[in-house]
Motif scaffolding. Structure first.
Motif, mmCIF file in Angstrom:
data_model
loop_
_atom_site.group_PDB
_atom_site.id
_atom_site.type_symbol
_atom_site.label_atom_id
_atom_site.label_comp_id
_atom_site.label_asym_id
_atom_site.label_seq_id
_atom_site.Cartn_x
_atom_site.Cartn_y
_atom_site.Cartn_z
ATOM 1 N N HIS A 135 0.949 6.519 -6.890
ATOM 2 C CA HIS A 135 -0.225 7.324 -7.228
ATOM 3 C C HIS A 135 0.098 8.817 -7.085
ATOM 4 O O HIS A 135 -0.288 9.624 -7.931
ATOM 5 C CB HIS A 135 -1.396 6.929 -6.341
ATOM 6 N N TYR A 178 1.978 1.633 -3.569
ATOM 7 C CA TYR A 178 0.859 2.075 -4.417
ATOM 8 C C TYR A 178 0.552 3.550 -4.186
ATOM 9 O O TYR A 178 0.389 4.319 -5.139
ATOM 10 C CB TYR A 178 -0.377 1.218 -4.145
ATOM 11 N N THR A 195 0.835 -1.200 0.000
ATOM 12 C CA THR A 195 0.000 0.000 0.000
ATOM 13 C C THR A 195 0.869 1.249 0.000
ATOM 14 O O THR A 195 0.558 2.229 -0.676
ATOM 15 C CB THR A 195 -0.962 -0.001 1.210
#
Length: 126
Positions: free
Chosen positions: A90, A86, A83
């Motif tokens: 992003h 990610y 996470t």
């Protein structure tokens, strides 16, 4: 009665279940109170680093099943590298401001996580 490998598997499963619920709860609490940001991920990663450092600092003083329960199971499910990756990727795709946020996220996570692990290690070795 479970012993050996069977007990280790059970401890990892129980710790993992508790860690996953802990991670979900932290995410839910943080997202309720603030805009979506990597705050929850930072919180669980730093907390897991502190706890794992604490366990490592105690060395062989703890029984193996406790390391499996808390270290592998709970901390493994609580913390999240995927996470973190990610969310950072992003942010990188969000223009100049996003790139600055991504860099700050990486630096903050690494510094706070390593610092928490070192502090935990020191506390555990007392």
């Amino acid at each position: 009665m479970l012993t050996g490998t069977g007990l280790t598997w059970l401890m990892v499963l129980v710790g993992g279940a508790a860690g996953a619920v802990g991670r979900f709860t932290v995410n839910w609490l943080v997202e309720r109170r603030s805009r979506p940001a990597p705050r929850a991920t930072l919180a669980v990663n730093v907390a897991g680093s502190l706890l794992l450092g604490l366990l490592a600092g105690t060395g062989a003083a703890l029984p193996g099943w406790l390391g499996a329960l808390v270290g592998t199971g709970f901390c493994g499910a609580l913390t999240t590298w995927s996470t973190f990756g990610y969310e950072t990727a992003h942010m990188l795709g969000s223009g100049a401001v996003g790139r600055r946020q991504a860099l700050l996220n990486v630096l903050t996570t690494l510094a706070a996580g390593l610092g928490a692990a070192a502090l935990g290690w020191q506390l555990g070795s007392l």
